[in-house]
Enzyme design. Structure first.
Site, PDB file in Angstrom:
ATOM      1  N   PRO A  78      11.457  -9.247 -11.635  1.00 19.79           N
ATOM      2  CA  PRO A  78       9.993  -9.338 -11.569  1.00 19.79           C
ATOM      3  C   PRO A  78       9.322  -7.983 -11.374  1.00 19.79           C
ATOM      4  O   PRO A  78       9.767  -7.156 -10.576  1.00 19.79           O
ATOM      5  CB  PRO A  78       9.756 -10.249 -10.364  1.00 19.79           C
ATOM      6  CG  PRO A  78      10.985 -11.094 -10.296  1.00 19.79           C
ATOM      7  CD  PRO A  78      12.107 -10.187 -10.707  1.00 19.79           C
ATOM      8  N   CYS A  79       8.215  -7.806 -12.113  1.00 23.04           N
ATOM      9  CA  CYS A  79       7.506  -6.519 -12.083  1.00 23.04           C
ATOM     10  C   CYS A  79       6.245  -6.565 -11.232  1.00 23.04           C
ATOM     11  O   CYS A  79       5.588  -5.533 -11.048  1.00 23.04           O
ATOM     12  CB  CYS A  79       7.141  -6.093 -13.507  1.00 23.04           C
ATOM     13  SG  CYS A  79       5.964  -7.210 -14.323  1.00 23.04           S
ATOM     14  N   THR A  80       5.891  -7.745 -10.711  1.00 25.88           N
ATOM     15  CA  THR A  80       4.589  -7.914 -10.054  1.00 25.88           C
ATOM     16  C   THR A  80       4.314  -6.855  -9.001  1.00 25.88           C
ATOM     17  O   THR A  80       3.235  -6.246  -8.953  1.00 25.88           O
ATOM     18  CB  THR A  80       4.502  -9.308  -9.409  1.00 25.88           C
ATOM     19  OG1 THR A  80       4.731 -10.294 -10.421  1.00 25.88           O
ATOM     20  CG2 THR A  80       3.137  -9.528  -8.783  1.00 25.88           C
TER      21      THR A  80
END
EC number: 2.1.1.37
Length: 385
Positions: A78-80
């Site tokens: 995940p890049c959030t």
């Protein structure tokens, strides 16, 4: 130990399966997949069919002993938390810290660790916490016996979507084609900021390969991937809603829109709504349009601002609608993908995915060569000592 079959892989953070789709085109076979999102799992199975090798659940709770032997492990974690939207919490954030769950799986695999690893994330990882997060990722891979090679690829070289992403190829053995870090020069795959990072971190064990140039640009433009919807299709917005969008444009973007409307042919722009500070100091929603034949980077449609809008204009008229799931699939190099479930689920799935065409290029031009160098029984024996 016996060597795993060449060109087999485990796909972590699999999402709807576009890493799988891209690598299969390059001759790879998935043996294991994992994701925590049930809605994405349903879309994955909707295209690939029911698959017992898919484990739905938290990466932190996976049973490494139950995983099959593979040549490659991929992780689009995940890049959030690496973006402004996630408050730039970095690898310590609730979502992007999932990388450490993946790393722990590799660690627990011990002598069955794949000789190749492929990571994917947003370019923001390069600068997250002043570069400390990226260095931590690379050092963690070094600690497991891997040499690392970072590259950047943009979906716009393959499809009409601007989507730059950072990839790391980690290898159990040195690469005969590796370039010494001090000899690296900026290129299409390794821009100046990435070369600078490599050369400022001699403590990291690098193995940067000599690679061919990717395509300069996709041969397709935004207009080429659009579905042919009739003028009375309900996907088109009402006149009032379309006018409201037009009035949200800044003078510069409005001038572009007016020029498009005046032309004696249909032309298309891709629009995002963004919150900007107006000249009076107030923050307000603005409509920003690109007219270079590319879509903007697809995103998950959280709160509505992530939904990409199509602006069609010409002959003194204009019309507005959202991009359809099929159009998003084409922008992700997955035009043949079987789309099931709600439009919102599909847009979430594609917005979080990796452009399949980019993965095919990496497979054809990098990973396939490495399989002959990293997957012989002798090399595996050396790696697993």
């Amino acid at each position: 130990m016996s060597a795993p079959a060449p060109r087999t892989f485990a796909e972590f953070f699999a999402g709807i399966g576009l890493v799988r789709l891209g690598l299969e085109r390059a001759g790879w076979e998935v043996r294991f997949a994992n994701d925590i999102d049930a809605a994405k799992h349903r879309q994955y199975e909707g295209h690939f069919g029911p698959d017992e090798s898919f484990v739905l659940g938290d990466v932190h709770q996976l049973d490494a002993s139950a995983m099959p032997d593979v040549t490659l492990a991929t992780a689009s974690f995940p890049c959030t938390d690496l973006s402004l939207a996630g408050g730039r919490k970095g690898l310590g954030g609730a979502q992007s810290s999932a990388f450490w769950g993946f790393h722990d799986v590799l660690k627990r695999l011990g002598g069955r660790r794949p000789p190749l690893v492929l990571l994917e994330n947003v370019p923001g990882l390069l600068n997250s916490h002043g570069g400390a997060d990226f260095a931590a990722v690379l050092t963690a891979l070094n600690d497991l016996g891997y040499r690392v090679d970072p590259i950047m690829l943009d979906a716009k070289w393959f499809t009409p979507q601007s989507r730059l992403r950072l990839f790391v190829i980690a290898k159990a053995v040195d690469d005969d084609d590796a370039i010494a870090p001090e000899e690296l020069t900026p290129s299409q795959l390794r821009p100046a900021a990435l070369v600078d990072f490599v050369q400022r971190h001699p403590e990291i064990i690098w193995s940067c390969a000599e690679l061919p140039d990717p395509p300069a640009a996709s041969s397709d433009k935004l207009a080429d991937i659009l579905e042919k919807l009739s003028d009375d299709d309900p996907a088109w917005w009402s006149d009032e809603r379309a006018e409201y969008l037009l009035n949200q444009m800044s003078p510069r973007h409005r001038a572009d829109a007016d020029a498009m409307i005046a032309r004696r042919r249909w032309t298309y722009g891709a629009v995002f709504r963004r919150v900007r500070r107006a000249p009076d100091g107030e923050k307000r929603s603005m409509a920003e349009m690109r007219t270079d034949g590319l879509a903007g980077c697809l995103r998950t449609p959280k709160g509505g601002s992530g939904r990409q809008i199509l602006f069609k204009a010409g002959y003194g008229r204009y019309a507005v609608r959202l991009l359809t799931p099929r159009e998003c699939a084409r922008l992700m190099g997955a035009g043949e993908f079987t789309i099931q479930g709600s439009n919102n689920d599909a847009l979430f799935g594609f917005g979080d995915a990796v452009c399949a065409s980019v993965l095919t290029w990496i497979g054809d031009n990098y990973l396939n060569r490495l399989t002959s160098e990293c997957c012989s029984p002798r090399q595996l024996e050396l790696f697993c000592r």
